[in-house]
Design a protein around this motif. Sequence first.
Motif, PDB file in Angstrom:
ATOM      1  N   GLU A 475       0.826  -1.201   0.000  1.00  0.00           N
ATOM      2  CA  GLU A 475       0.000   0.000   0.000  1.00  0.00           C
ATOM      3  C   GLU A 475       0.865   1.258   0.000  1.00  0.00           C
ATOM      4  N   ARG A 476       2.014   1.175   0.686  1.00  0.00           N
ATOM      5  CA  ARG A 476       2.908   2.329   0.673  1.00  0.00           C
ATOM      6  C   ARG A 476       3.425   2.591  -0.744  1.00  0.00           C
ATOM      7  N   GLY A 477       3.769   1.478  -1.433  1.00  0.00           N
ATOM      8  CA  GLY A 477       4.200   1.649  -2.814  1.00  0.00           C
ATOM      9  C   GLY A 477       3.095   2.233  -3.671  1.00  0.00           C
ATOM     10  N   VAL A 482       0.471   6.767  -6.300  1.00  0.00           N
ATOM     11  CA  VAL A 482      -0.694   7.649  -6.411  1.00  0.00           C
ATOM     12  C   VAL A 482      -0.284   9.100  -6.155  1.00  0.00           C
ATOM     13  N   LEU A 483       0.526   9.308  -5.104  1.00  0.00           N
ATOM     14  CA  LEU A 483       0.948  10.672  -4.792  1.00  0.00           C
ATOM     15  C   LEU A 483       1.709  11.299  -5.948  1.00  0.00           C
ATOM     16  N   ASP A 484       2.586  10.509  -6.548  1.00  0.00           N
ATOM     17  CA  ASP A 484       3.392  11.055  -7.633  1.00  0.00           C
ATOM     18  C   ASP A 484       2.558  11.334  -8.885  1.00  0.00           C
ATOM     19  N   GLN A 485       1.411  10.663  -9.039  1.00  0.00           N
ATOM     20  CA  GLN A 485       0.603  10.854 -10.244  1.00  0.00           C
ATOM     21  C   GLN A 485      -0.628  11.719 -10.007  1.00  0.00           C
ATOM     22  N   LEU A 486      -0.852  12.150  -8.762  1.00  0.00           N
ATOM     23  CA  LEU A 486      -1.987  13.028  -8.503  1.00  0.00           C
ATOM     24  C   LEU A 486      -1.801  14.364  -9.219  1.00  0.00           C
ATOM     25  N   PRO A 487      -2.896  14.927  -9.752  1.00  0.00           N
ATOM     26  CA  PRO A 487      -2.776  16.238 -10.428  1.00  0.00           C
ATOM     27  C   PRO A 487      -2.783  17.395  -9.434  1.00  0.00           C
ATOM     28  N   ASN A 503       4.948  15.562  -3.391  1.00  0.00           N
ATOM     29  CA  ASN A 503       4.881  14.833  -4.664  1.00  0.00           C
ATOM     30  C   ASN A 503       5.317  15.725  -5.833  1.00  0.00           C
ATOM     31  N   ALA A 504       5.343  15.106  -7.014  1.00  0.00           N
ATOM     32  CA  ALA A 504       5.832  15.821  -8.199  1.00  0.00           C
ATOM     33  C   ALA A 504       4.922  16.983  -8.560  1.00  0.00           C
TER      34      ALA A 504
END
Length: 833
Positions: A475-477, A482-487, A503-504
């Motif tokens: 889930e952490r992965g 998810v965090l890195d791909q959230l808009p 995140n990015a």
Amino acid sequence: MTLPPPVSHLREVIDQLLMVDRARPREGGMLGDRSLIEKLLVTVDAAPVLLAYVDAEERYRFCNQTYERWFGTRREQVLGRSVRELLGDSAYQAVLPHLRAALSGQPVRFERAMPYRDGGTRVVQADYLPHVDSDGRVVGYVGMVSDVTELRQGEEAGRMARKLRESEDRLRLALEAADLGTWDREFASGERSFSERSLELLGLPPGHPVEPGMLRECVHPEDRPCLDVALRRAVDPEGDGSFHVEFRAAGPLVTRERWLSAHGRVHFDARKQPLRFIGTLQDITAPRQARARADRLAAVSSTLSRVLLPDALAEVVVREGAAALDAVSASLVLLSEDGTAFELRAAHGFSEESLAPWQRFPVDTPIMYREAVRTGRPVLYADLETFLRDYPGLRDEPTLLGRAFAALPLKVDGRTLGAFGFSFAQEQDFEPEMLQFMESLGQQCALALERARLYDAERRAREEAEQLRDRLAAERGLLEAVLDQLPVGVVLAEPGGRLTRGNAAMETIWGHPFVASRDIPEYVAYQGFRPDGTPYQPEEWPLSRSLLHGETVLREPVRLRMRDGDARYIDLSTTRVHDAQGRPLAGVAVSIDVTAHHVMQAALRREAETRDRLMGIVGHDLRSPLQAIAMSSTMLLRDSDPESSQHKRAARILMSVRRMDHLIRDLLDFARVSQGGTLPIQRRRVSLGDACRIVVDELVTAYPDRDIHLGLRGDLVGEWDLDRLAQLVGNLVANALTHGARGVPVEVRGDGDGDEVVLEVANAGNPIPPSLLPRLFQPFTRAEEGGDPLKGVGLGLFIVQEIVNAHGGRVEVRSTRETGTVFQVRLPRAKRG
């Protein structure tokens, strides 16, 4: 020279006394708390010989009354003194070799003249008998010294004999009180003497003669070899003559297993030939059984300690428990989690078929387990008859084995786990020792079961923890992905303020890399401005307020200044996350880039402002020519013949002017409301009926081909704006004339009978589509079909709702094909609040 017979007999008594003391269990040191030796020596206190007990440090621990006569010193002054102090150096040096021999464990007998310091010179005969404890250590000796001169005198010898016989009688009583049996064998004559207690212990009737070889027949066949070895060692001239053996009695009167302990000593003559064999017998069945049960309990505990899982442990418990108690069967049941049933966990000695109905059964089933768990005490049945009297329903039960039964509750820390049951092949007395052993066994089993349960729970918890760890890692992965791909930008912080993750999208939105600040003061690395242009200080950021004060911030507008000088607008939302106990775990900040929305809103706002200003200007400027047209039309109507075509054309012009005036007024009101204002009203005491009459009269003139019915009742007076009421009524009636069916009158009804004044405007015709009803009062809403082709722009009903809202009322509409369309307005008579 030999000792006279009475003194020799006293020596044998003392020798036997030492063997008795060695055979009995002791808790303290020698002669502590008036032990058996001291108590029995008191019985010969009056003997006319010096009788004393000297410990390993050569100090007197006991002396009889004769010491006072010999030395003229009270015995209290003798006790605790050393032999040297009492006798003097000369006498001490004379007895020193004999004293040391006795303390090395050798019996000593000697005769010589002794120069006593305080007692004169006497010819004495002395015996030093070593006292050896159960561990083989010499802890002292008993000294017996007689004056030869006095012994030769007949009167004194007789007196001494009588005293010795009395002492012997008291000694015999003491031995009987100690529940010891004695024996005596003369090797020369072959005479054997066994006390009645000895015969009883061996299983022989009282007074039974003991013939050669009979003693061996009273010993269990398996123990006879040990007896033979002990006897050979005792009569060995090279040995010390001591005899000790434990064996099981097997005489004809022995009905149950009985263990005996035999202690004795063989006395030799000068040629090392055995003269006499004396000893004692003691029943050690109880301690022997207790030791055996303790060994069994230790073995069971050791076995249970090696089993870890509950099911396997239950099998070991019943197997080992049955073996430890010599039971024909054993079973173990545990209470179910809800406490309503027993669950059979293991059984021993039963067939599989007989156990099938007992895998799970209610706790109120009439069996011993129920009573054991209910009372928390052992349930015992010594015989089958008593058992069946209480449980007659189990007479034909296949699991009924044996002739005696027991059930024990299994308890840990006051909590009952279940019960443990046994059956025995023979009837049982359930003596206290056996019951204590059973309870100890049950306690060991209960503790083992609880330990196994805890181990199993720990094992499962460990497995679940490992699974949870793997799941958390996955889930952490997933969360990282998810965090890195959230808009939207996401920042995580610890309760103390340290930023741990960004995140990015956050870096893209803020225009610079994530800065892992260690605390709130380091938030200075992030620059932002409020809508009024003031910059954020570190503790003023929404995330800081959430962490410090628990504040939840939703979509707080923030302006960012990019490196290229452009501005970027974001909505910042933050909150503090807590665990189940309410303790803060982390802080979360979410950034949404609303720059495009901000630009679009600004453009729309400018467009709306321009449109509203244009509509206001148009509406105001159009009124001047309309007023001129209205005045001209009015003059033409007044000056022309009502029947002339000119009069009719002037009337149509005036009607169109009035409709245009209504439209302009609606446009002006809409412009005022859309710019954030409200419709202004001037309250004064007026009648709704007046507004209805004015509007109806005006519209009847404007629509000569339509019928309008006006119905008024009750008190229609209230604090309202009459012009606005007339505008409201006019819009509703105009809407009814526009969309209502021709040939059917429009109904205008006023009702003032209640607390509120109700106005209804009804018309027939096609009903309003259901999809249109929710947005009917929104601006620029018009029906798609039906009605007058010259209908308005869709602001009339919007203005109606605004007028009603300004007066604190409400407006509703219902429309069906059967009842037509009815607009209902409810107005409070006065301003509320």
